[in-house]
Design a protein around this motif. Structure first.
Motif, PDB file in Angstrom:
ATOM      1  N   HIS A  17      54.786  52.541 -90.603  1.00 23.83           N
ATOM      2  CA  HIS A  17      53.718  52.261 -89.644  1.00 23.83           C
ATOM      3  C   HIS A  17      53.964  50.990 -88.827  1.00 23.83           C
ATOM      4  O   HIS A  17      53.218  50.726 -87.889  1.00 23.83           O
ATOM      5  N   ARG A  18      54.982  50.234 -89.176  1.00 21.96           N
ATOM      6  CA  ARG A  18      55.224  48.960 -88.488  1.00 21.96           C
ATOM      7  C   ARG A  18      56.689  48.854 -88.084  1.00 21.96           C
ATOM      8  O   ARG A  18      57.582  48.885 -88.936  1.00 21.96           O
ATOM      9  N   ASN A  19      56.912  48.714 -86.782  1.00 23.30           N
ATOM     10  CA  ASN A  19      58.251  48.466 -86.267  1.00 23.30           C
ATOM     11  C   ASN A  19      58.607  46.999 -86.473  1.00 23.30           C
ATOM     12  O   ASN A  19      57.738  46.169 -86.748  1.00 23.30           O
ATOM     13  N   HIS A  20      59.891  46.676 -86.345  1.00 19.40           N
ATOM     14  CA  HIS A  20      60.268  45.267 -86.303  1.00 19.40           C
ATOM     15  C   HIS A  20      59.538  44.574 -85.156  1.00 19.40           C
ATOM     16  O   HIS A  20      58.988  45.216 -84.258  1.00 19.40           O
ATOM     17  N   ASN A  21      59.583  43.255 -85.148  1.00 13.62           N
ATOM     18  CA  ASN A  21      58.851  42.450 -84.168  1.00 13.62           C
ATOM     19  C   ASN A  21      59.151  42.847 -82.726  1.00 13.62           C
ATOM     20  O   ASN A  21      60.207  43.364 -82.402  1.00 13.62           O
ATOM     21  N   GLY A  22      58.192  42.477 -81.870  1.00 12.23           N
ATOM     22  CA  GLY A  22      58.322  42.633 -80.434  1.00 12.23           C
ATOM     23  C   GLY A  22      56.954  42.423 -79.817  1.00 12.23           C
ATOM     24  O   GLY A  22      55.966  43.020 -80.268  1.00 12.23           O
ATOM     25  N   TYR A  23      56.871  41.563 -78.802  1.00 18.18           N
ATOM     26  CA  TYR A  23      55.581  41.215 -78.192  1.00 18.18           C
ATOM     27  C   TYR A  23      55.817  40.944 -76.712  1.00 18.18           C
ATOM     28  O   TYR A  23      56.709  40.172 -76.355  1.00 18.18           O
ATOM     29  N   LEU A  24      55.020  41.568 -75.877  1.00 19.11           N
ATOM     30  CA  LEU A  24      55.101  41.309 -74.439  1.00 19.11           C
ATOM     31  C   LEU A  24      53.829  40.620 -73.991  1.00 19.11           C
ATOM     32  O   LEU A  24      52.724  41.140 -74.216  1.00 19.11           O
ATOM     33  N   LEU A  25      53.975  39.469 -73.359  1.00 21.66           N
ATOM     34  CA  LEU A  25      52.840  38.779 -72.755  1.00 21.66           C
ATOM     35  C   LEU A  25      52.858  39.051 -71.262  1.00 21.66           C
ATOM     36  O   LEU A  25      53.791  38.664 -70.559  1.00 21.66           O
ATOM     37  N   ARG A  26      51.829  39.740 -70.776  1.00 21.83           N
ATOM     38  CA  ARG A  26      51.633  39.909 -69.333  1.00 21.83           C
ATOM     39  C   ARG A  26      50.786  38.732 -68.859  1.00 21.83           C
ATOM     40  O   ARG A  26      49.666  38.535 -69.340  1.00 21.83           O
ATOM     41  N   TRP A  27      51.322  37.974 -67.953  1.00 22.85           N
ATOM     42  CA  TRP A  27      50.620  36.783 -67.457  1.00 22.85           C
ATOM     43  C   TRP A  27      50.758  36.762 -65.939  1.00 22.85           C
ATOM     44  O   TRP A  27      51.768  36.336 -65.402  1.00 22.85           O
ATOM     45  N   ASP A  28      49.738  37.283 -65.266  1.00 24.79           N
ATOM     46  CA  ASP A  28      49.793  37.439 -63.814  1.00 24.79           C
ATOM     47  C   ASP A  28      51.058  38.227 -63.447  1.00 24.79           C
ATOM     48  O   ASP A  28      51.228  39.348 -63.893  1.00 24.79           O
ATOM     49  N   GLY A  29      51.954  37.640 -62.701  1.00 23.22           N
ATOM     50  CA  GLY A  29      53.140  38.380 -62.278  1.00 23.22           C
ATOM     51  C   GLY A  29      54.308  38.318 -63.240  1.00 23.22           C
ATOM     52  O   GLY A  29      55.373  38.871 -62.959  1.00 23.22           O
ATOM     53  N   GLU A  30      54.142  37.658 -64.379  1.00 25.51           N
ATOM     54  CA  GLU A  30      55.241  37.521 -65.331  1.00 25.51           C
ATOM     55  C   GLU A  30      55.077  38.481 -66.505  1.00 25.51           C
ATOM     56  O   GLU A  30      53.961  38.808 -66.915  1.00 25.51           O
TER      57      GLU A  30
END
Length: 299
Positions: A17-30
């Motif tokens: 149920h859990r993949n290895h780490n990974g996180y995307l921060l959407r911050w305005d245009g970034e």
């Protein structure tokens, strides 16, 4: 848009149920991709995240569950011919790992990440919208936490503008110059604190953890262990849910995201109970793969 897209939440060993780490921060245009572990490219597909969304990659350290997905992500950036620069931040001591991952297999290299290795504490990038800084953490290998801070500004109050007869293009002139026909910007606005985000992965408790978390609107932090295994956490360079929660409470964090869970624990609710028992009373997310967590609205 300002939100966190959770791509994976497991620590050393992925689960059903859990993949290895990974996180995307959407911050305005970034779009800032943090710690792409194995399988990140596929998780991006599930989450609706494209290679074109990426503008930066931040690697905290070069253990596999935080970096093995880098090879696939870099090759996807090349396959999709991403037209804008993608800057990569990572510990300078791991330059050889970064190079190996970028060239792990044969492919047609059309786009190379802009390398910006991190050698110590301090500001590592400045844009018009935010400052990105890094702090060294306490882990068996060199690791850094990241903090994004928006500069403070001012919020214009329409009723005060109207009271002074300021309309149309004059509003922009007042904001640019700070004064217009004897009316100051302070008279028609109120302070607007900049928003803050921090990403803290594998580390023991150290001063940098609290400094990264200080005043954050959104804090993403590892809680590999529960407090009953605090000695094990310290030995392996990790935090418990209670330690993370106490840090967040002391730092005035508004929304706390706990993640990076050891496969030894079967009950995710145990992390929530421990965080609440440790005194954290703000918004709390026990991260699951493919969660989307919005950055809290301004105070």
């Amino acid at each position: 848009m300002r939100e966190l897209v959770v791509l994976g939440t497991a620590s050393q060993v992925p689960t059903r149920h859990r993949n290895h780490n990974g996180y995307l921060l959407r911050w305005d245009g970034e779009g800032i991709l943090f710690d792409p572990g194995e399988g990140t490219q596929r998780q991006m597909l599930h989450a609706g995240v494209a290679a074109h969304d990426l503008t930066r990659i931040c690697v905290t350290h070069f253990h596999g569950d935080h970096s093995l997905g880098l090879a696939g992500v870099v090759q996807r950036i090349n396959l999709d011919r991403v037209p804008h620069p993608v800057t990569a931040h990572y510990p300078a001591s791991g330059e050889h790992f970064f190079d190996r991952l970028c060239h792990a297999t044969a492919y047609r290299e059309t786009v190379a990440p802009v390398r910006a290795p991190v050698a110590g504490d301090g500001v590592i990038a400045e844009t018009a919208g935010f400052t990105l800084s890094a702090r060294r953490l306490s882990h068996p290998v060199e690791a850094f936490g990241y903090r994004l801070a928006e500069p403070d500004g001012r919020r214009i109050l329409p009723d005060r503008l109207a009271a002074h007869g300021i309309t149309g293009p004059d509003v922009g002139l007042l904001q640019r110059d700070g004064e217009l026909r004897g009316v100051t910007l302070d008279q028609v606005s109120v302070p607007r604190p900049g928003q803050k985000f921090a990403f803290v992965m594998d580390t023991r408790m150290c001063d940098a953890v609290g400094e990264l978390a200080d005043g954050c609107d959104l804090l993403v932090i590892e809680s590999t262990f529960l407090d009953a295994d605090e000695d094990l956490a310290r030995e392996h360079g990790h935090l418990t849910a209670a330690q993370a929660a106490r840090t967040a409470a002391a730092a005035g964090v508004r929304h706390l995201v706990l993640t990076h869970f050891s496969q030894r624990y079967r009950d995710p609710d145990a992390f929530e109970r421990e965080a609440r028992d440790a005194g954290f009373q703000g918004a709390l997310t026990i991260a699951r793969d493919l969660d989307r967590v919005p950055v809290p609205k301004r105070r």
